[in-house]
Scaffold this motif. Structure first.
Motif, PDB file in Angstrom:
ATOM      1  N   ALA A  68      36.215  42.111  55.750  1.00  0.00           N
ATOM      2  CA  ALA A  68      36.457  40.683  55.965  1.00  0.00           C
ATOM      3  C   ALA A  68      36.480  40.341  57.448  1.00  0.00           C
ATOM      4  CB  ALA A  68      37.785  40.283  55.312  1.00  0.00           C
ATOM      5  N   LYS A  69      37.081  41.204  58.255  1.00  0.00           N
ATOM      6  CA  LYS A  69      37.148  40.962  59.700  1.00  0.00           C
ATOM      7  C   LYS A  69      35.756  40.996  60.308  1.00  0.00           C
ATOM      8  CE  LYS A  69      40.343  40.494  63.014  1.00  0.00           C
ATOM      9  NZ  LYS A  69      41.456  39.533  62.938  1.00  0.00           N
ATOM     10  N   ARG A  70      34.967  41.962  59.862  1.00  0.00           N
ATOM     11  CA  ARG A  70      33.626  42.116  60.408  1.00  0.00           C
ATOM     12  C   ARG A  70      32.720  40.932  60.035  1.00  0.00           C
ATOM     13  NH1 ARG A  70      31.660  46.380  57.446  1.00  0.00           N
ATOM     14  NH2 ARG A  70      30.151  45.118  56.309  1.00  0.00           N
ATOM     15  N   GLU A  71      32.862  40.466  58.799  1.00  0.00           N
ATOM     16  CA  GLU A  71      31.959  39.433  58.302  1.00  0.00           C
ATOM     17  C   GLU A  71      32.507  38.015  58.457  1.00  0.00           C
ATOM     18  OE1 GLU A  71      28.971  40.159  57.356  1.00  0.00           O
ATOM     19  OE2 GLU A  71      29.264  42.340  57.463  1.00  0.00           O
ATOM     20  N   GLY A  72      33.768  37.876  58.871  1.00  0.00           N
ATOM     21  CA  GLY A  72      34.334  36.543  59.060  1.00  0.00           C
ATOM     22  C   GLY A  72      34.631  35.803  57.776  1.00  0.00           C
ATOM     23  N   PHE A  73      35.133  36.501  56.766  1.00  0.00           N
ATOM     24  CA  PHE A  73      35.455  35.854  55.497  1.00  0.00           C
ATOM     25  C   PHE A  73      36.570  34.815  55.683  1.00  0.00           C
ATOM     26  CE2 PHE A  73      34.285  39.946  52.961  1.00  0.00           C
ATOM     27  CZ  PHE A  73      32.949  39.702  53.198  1.00  0.00           C
TER      28      PHE A  73
ATOM     29  N   TRP B  63      33.903  37.496  49.789  1.00  0.00           N
ATOM     30  CA  TRP B  63      33.665  38.919  49.511  1.00  0.00           C
ATOM     31  C   TRP B  63      32.684  39.080  48.363  1.00  0.00           C
ATOM     32  CZ3 TRP B  63      33.016  43.825  50.001  1.00  0.00           C
ATOM     33  CH2 TRP B  63      33.011  44.652  48.872  1.00  0.00           C
ATOM     34  N   VAL B  64      32.848  38.314  47.298  1.00  0.00           N
ATOM     35  CA  VAL B  64      31.987  38.436  46.127  1.00  0.00           C
ATOM     36  C   VAL B  64      30.549  38.072  46.495  1.00  0.00           C
ATOM     37  CG1 VAL B  64      31.598  37.658  43.755  1.00  0.00           C
ATOM     38  CG2 VAL B  64      33.939  37.896  44.632  1.00  0.00           C
ATOM     39  N   ARG B  65      30.388  37.009  47.264  1.00  0.00           N
ATOM     40  CA  ARG B  65      29.052  36.587  47.696  1.00  0.00           C
ATOM     41  C   ARG B  65      28.409  37.654  48.575  1.00  0.00           C
ATOM     42  NH1 ARG B  65      30.674  32.445  49.654  1.00  0.00           N
ATOM     43  NH2 ARG B  65      30.358  31.017  47.917  1.00  0.00           N
ATOM     44  N   HIS B  66      29.196  38.220  49.470  1.00  0.00           N
ATOM     45  CA  HIS B  66      28.678  39.251  50.379  1.00  0.00           C
ATOM     46  C   HIS B  66      28.334  40.536  49.622  1.00  0.00           C
ATOM     47  CE1 HIS B  66      28.439  41.986  53.817  1.00  0.00           C
ATOM     48  NE2 HIS B  66      29.319  42.757  53.208  1.00  0.00           N
ATOM     49  N   ARG B  67      29.200  40.950  48.725  1.00  0.00           N
ATOM     50  CA  ARG B  67      29.015  42.236  48.043  1.00  0.00           C
ATOM     51  C   ARG B  67      27.909  42.202  46.998  1.00  0.00           C
ATOM     52  NH1 ARG B  67      27.761  45.709  45.209  1.00  0.00           N
ATOM     53  NH2 ARG B  67      28.951  47.518  44.448  1.00  0.00           N
ATOM     54  N   PHE B  68      27.829  41.104  46.214  1.00  0.00           N
ATOM     55  CA  PHE B  68      26.912  41.086  45.080  1.00  0.00           C
ATOM     56  C   PHE B  68      25.702  40.177  45.283  1.00  0.00           C
ATOM     57  CE2 PHE B  68      31.061  42.284  43.342  1.00  0.00           C
ATOM     58  CZ  PHE B  68      30.730  43.454  42.666  1.00  0.00           C
ATOM     59  N   GLY B  69      25.785  39.219  46.193  1.00  0.00           N
ATOM     60  CA  GLY B  69      24.654  38.334  46.438  1.00  0.00           C
ATOM     61  C   GLY B  69      24.244  37.532  45.231  1.00  0.00           C
ATOM     62  N   SER B  70      25.179  37.203  44.362  1.00  0.00           N
ATOM     63  CA  SER B  70      24.882  36.484  43.119  1.00  0.00           C
ATOM     64  C   SER B  70      25.592  35.146  43.098  1.00  0.00           C
ATOM     65  CB  SER B  70      25.313  37.326  41.907  1.00  0.00           C
ATOM     66  OG  SER B  70      25.251  36.562  40.712  1.00  0.00           O
ATOM     67  N   GLY B  71      24.828  34.052  42.978  1.00  0.00           N
ATOM     68  CA  GLY B  71      25.424  32.722  42.932  1.00  0.00           C
ATOM     69  C   GLY B  71      26.239  32.486  41.686  1.00  0.00           C
TER      70      GLY B  71
ATOM     71  N   PRO C  41      29.764  51.902  63.457  1.00  0.00           N
ATOM     72  CA  PRO C  41      30.995  52.602  63.851  1.00  0.00           C
ATOM     73  C   PRO C  41      31.816  51.850  64.877  1.00  0.00           C
ATOM     74  CG  PRO C  41      29.151  54.146  63.710  1.00  0.00           C
ATOM     75  CD  PRO C  41      28.580  52.786  63.523  1.00  0.00           C
ATOM     76  N   ALA C  42      31.173  51.318  65.881  1.00  0.00           N
ATOM     77  CA  ALA C  42      31.932  50.626  66.922  1.00  0.00           C
ATOM     78  C   ALA C  42      32.609  49.403  66.389  1.00  0.00           C
ATOM     79  CB  ALA C  42      31.014  50.251  68.072  1.00  0.00           C
ATOM     80  N   ARG C  43      31.893  48.653  65.512  1.00  0.00           N
ATOM     81  CA  ARG C  43      32.470  47.417  64.992  1.00  0.00           C
ATOM     82  C   ARG C  43      33.577  47.709  64.008  1.00  0.00           C
ATOM     83  NH1 ARG C  43      27.760  43.640  62.936  1.00  0.00           N
ATOM     84  NH2 ARG C  43      29.502  42.178  62.825  1.00  0.00           N
ATOM     85  N   ALA C  44      33.373  48.721  63.151  1.00  0.00           N
ATOM     86  CA  ALA C  44      34.422  49.075  62.192  1.00  0.00           C
ATOM     87  C   ALA C  44      35.669  49.537  62.913  1.00  0.00           C
ATOM     88  CB  ALA C  44      33.917  50.182  61.250  1.00  0.00           C
ATOM     89  N   GLY C  45      35.487  50.311  63.976  1.00  0.00           N
ATOM     90  CA  GLY C  45      36.631  50.775  64.736  1.00  0.00           C
ATOM     91  C   GLY C  45      37.367  49.637  65.393  1.00  0.00           C
ATOM     92  N   ALA C  46      36.587  48.673  65.894  1.00  0.00           N
ATOM     93  CA  ALA C  46      37.224  47.515  66.535  1.00  0.00           C
ATOM     94  C   ALA C  46      38.008  46.708  65.541  1.00  0.00           C
ATOM     95  CB  ALA C  46      36.143  46.643  67.194  1.00  0.00           C
ATOM     96  N   ALA C  47      37.468  46.581  64.299  1.00  0.00           N
ATOM     97  CA  ALA C  47      38.179  45.815  63.281  1.00  0.00           C
ATOM     98  C   ALA C  47      39.470  46.502  62.900  1.00  0.00           C
ATOM     99  CB  ALA C  47      37.284  45.639  62.049  1.00  0.00           C
ATOM    100  N   SER C  48      39.454  47.837  62.884  1.00  0.00           N
ATOM    101  CA  SER C  48      40.658  48.547  62.471  1.00  0.00           C
ATOM    102  C   SER C  48      41.750  48.520  63.521  1.00  0.00           C
ATOM    103  CB  SER C  48      40.295  50.019  62.168  1.00  0.00           C
ATOM    104  OG  SER C  48      39.371  50.068  61.113  1.00  0.00           O
ATOM    105  N   SER C  49      41.343  48.438  64.781  1.00  0.00           N
ATOM    106  CA  SER C  49      42.334  48.540  65.840  1.00  0.00           C
ATOM    107  C   SER C  49      42.593  47.233  66.563  1.00  0.00           C
ATOM    108  CB  SER C  49      41.880  49.593  66.847  1.00  0.00           C
ATOM    109  OG  SER C  49      40.623  49.238  67.416  1.00  0.00           O
ATOM    110  N   ALA C  50      42.000  46.143  66.061  1.00  0.00           N
ATOM    111  CA  ALA C  50      42.139  44.853  66.751  1.00  0.00           C
ATOM    112  C   ALA C  50      43.579  44.449  66.840  1.00  0.00           C
ATOM    113  CB  ALA C  50      41.331  43.803  66.009  1.00  0.00           C
TER     114      ALA C  50
END
Length: 505
Positions: free
Chosen positions: A106-111, A117-125, A496-505
């Motif tokens: 959610a942090k990475r994608e700006g939910f 999350w559902v739209r991002h994960r499944f791409g189904s309207g 990796p860099a973005r995931a790490g930043a999201a975890s430690s922000a």
């Protein structure tokens, strides 16, 4: 001090004071913020620290029903209602299954809304729309529950000096004003206030209730065994199965409340989220267990209450405890305001999530895709006001006890669990089977509830529907293989860099 009571002028003054404090918090929270920004209004900019996040999670899990409704249920059911403690523990366990992992994505994608999350994960309207519909149903049901609890709590705690209808209307207006002004930030800050008041107040309520019965909880249990032995007897097999089933259903269902998911999004960092959940793990023992004992003690203080009269048990006990001495009187004032504020704070959380789904997922996605964020937020606010107005009409004649209303929404909301929990870990899960499984589970659960069918040996219809939901989802996903309508890339993977930043922000 036997004449002390919350009824009359004192009760009105206490309620008035809490209303003023909540309005002041809303005004202060709204200063200098961009209320026209969806992320700022609905998630407080994603910057909730440990204290605010912990108390807003606490307020989400321990609603007005947890205090006003659970003690009467213990009064009516006896020791079998101890199930309320482990199913609150199960909620935390369910959070830990998916919340930290969902937070990183959610942090990475700006939910902003849960359906992002559902739209991002499944791409189904169509799957996203179905999720939004079930969420709106659950939130409307949850709001109705809080409105009923609000009226009963105010009426009980003031000795009906403030009537049910007047109390609901007055505090709904307060809620609308401060949530409109400050959004998630105002909601979180009022949650801090009510959480502290509630924790201190219910502890003193238990101490005072035990004082009134001579401090002998064993004696209360022995007396209950003589007057109503079924309430202390070993539960029958069907009751035990129902107990375990409710632990599973409520543990999974409460963790995927739309407003609970938004609090996951709003955390300042993954570490903050995990710390908050770690402390939350102790709250069932400090809240639900205490309320359970209060309900049991109430069987001796007010024996023979009807089902309707028992719904005001907490207020009746609070008035008795307030009469012990000045210290207890002041502590019951704290509880008095804390209970009402807890109900209002829980209602505003649901209202905020309701508004976000309407504004972003319905209006912004399907009705006016070109609308500005300012207009989307405004539409969400107006939709919330309209929804509350409609629910107020239903609240005048509430359909059943608080507990019955509480269970009804879980039959459908628990059907959301697979797309959030299974979808986070199983890459092969496909959108088509997820849609048909959720639809089948929701229709089956709703149909069984409406028809009053309960022939599953204590297993609620919601879990029957969830079993069908998961079966269709898993078998269907295995049959279709890698979903064609989903994203080509792994939606859970992050640089990796973005995931790490999201975890430690």
């Amino acid at each position: 001090m036997n004449g002390l009571s919350f009824s009359g002028t004192s009760g009105v003054l206490v309620l008035g004071a809490y209303a003023v404090v909540m309005l002041a918090i809303g005004w202060w929270a709204g200063r200098g913020t961009t209320s026209t920004s969806a992320r700022s209004y609905y998630l407080s900019g994603g910057g909730l620290g440990f204290v605010a996040l912990f108390f807003t999670l606490y307020a989400t899990q321990y609603s007005g029903n947890s205090i006003v409704g659970y003690a009467p249920e213990a009064y009516r059911s006896g020791f079998s209602w101890w199930q309320s403690v482990p199913f609150m523990i199960a909620v935390i366990a369910a959070y830990l299954l998916f919340a930290p992992r969902l937070y990183v994505v959610a942090k990475r994608e700006g939910f902003i809304t849960p359906t992002d999350w559902v739209r991002h994960r499944f791409g189904s309207g169509k799957l996203t729309i179905l999720v939004a519909v079930l969420m709106l149903w659950g939130l409307a049901n949850y709001l109705l529950e809080q409105l009923v609890a609000m009226g009963q709590g105010i009426a009980g705690l003031t000795g009906t000096t403030i009537p049910y209808e007047v109390g609901v209307i007055a505090f709904v207006l307060v809620m609308l004003v401060y949530s409109w002004s400050g959004g998630m930030r105002a909601v979180a800050l009022t949650d801090v206030m009510q959480g502290i008041a509630l924790l201190v107040g219910i502890g003193v309520l238990l101490f005072g209730a035990l004082y009134l019965v001579g401090g002998d909880l064993g004696g209360v249990t022995a007396a209950l065994a003589q007057t109503d032995p079924e309430k202390v007897a070993v539960p029958e097999t069907a009751t035990s199965v129902e107990w375990l089933s409710m632990i599973v259903m409520i543990g999974l269902g409460a963790a995927v409340y739309p407003h609970a998911i938004q609090r996951i999004y709003a955390a300042r960092s993954e570490r903050t989220l995990k710390r908050s959940l770690a402390v939350m793990a102790w709250m069932p023992l400090l809240t639900t267990a205490v309320v359970f004992v209060v309900g049991i003690v109430g069987t001796q203080l007010f024996p023979g209450l009807s089902e309707d009269d028992s719904e005001q048990l907490v207020g009746m006990i609070a008035n008795q405890v307030a009469g012990i001495n000045v210290v207890f009187y002041l502590m019951m004032i704290l509880l008095f305001g804390g209970v009402v504020a807890a109900i209002v704070s829980t209602a505003d959380s649901a209202l905020l999530a309701f508004s976000s789904v309407v504004s972003r997922d319905i209006y912004g996605r399907h009705i006016a895709p070109d609308a500005s964020e300012k207009r989307q937020v405004l539409v969400g606010k107006v939709a919330g006001v309209v929804a509350v107005a409609i629910l107020l009409v239903l609240a005048w004649n509430p359909p059943g006890t608080l507990y019955e209303i509480f269970v009804l929404k879980f039959e459908l909301i628990v059907q959301l669990a697979p797309v959030f929990m299974l979808g986070l870990y199983w890459r092969r899960m496909a959108a088509g089977p997820a849609f048909w499984g959720m639809l089948a589970g929701a229709l089956l659960s709703g149909g069984l509830t409406v028809a009053g069918v309960d022939d599953f040996g204590g297993v609620p219809g919601g879990l029957v529907g969830l079993a069908v939901n998961v079966l269709i989802c898993v078998v269907g996903s295995l049959m279709v293989g890698r979903p064609d309508d989903g994203p080509d890339e792994d939606p859970l993977a992050a640089e990796p860099a973005r995931a790490g930043a999201a975890s430690s922000a």
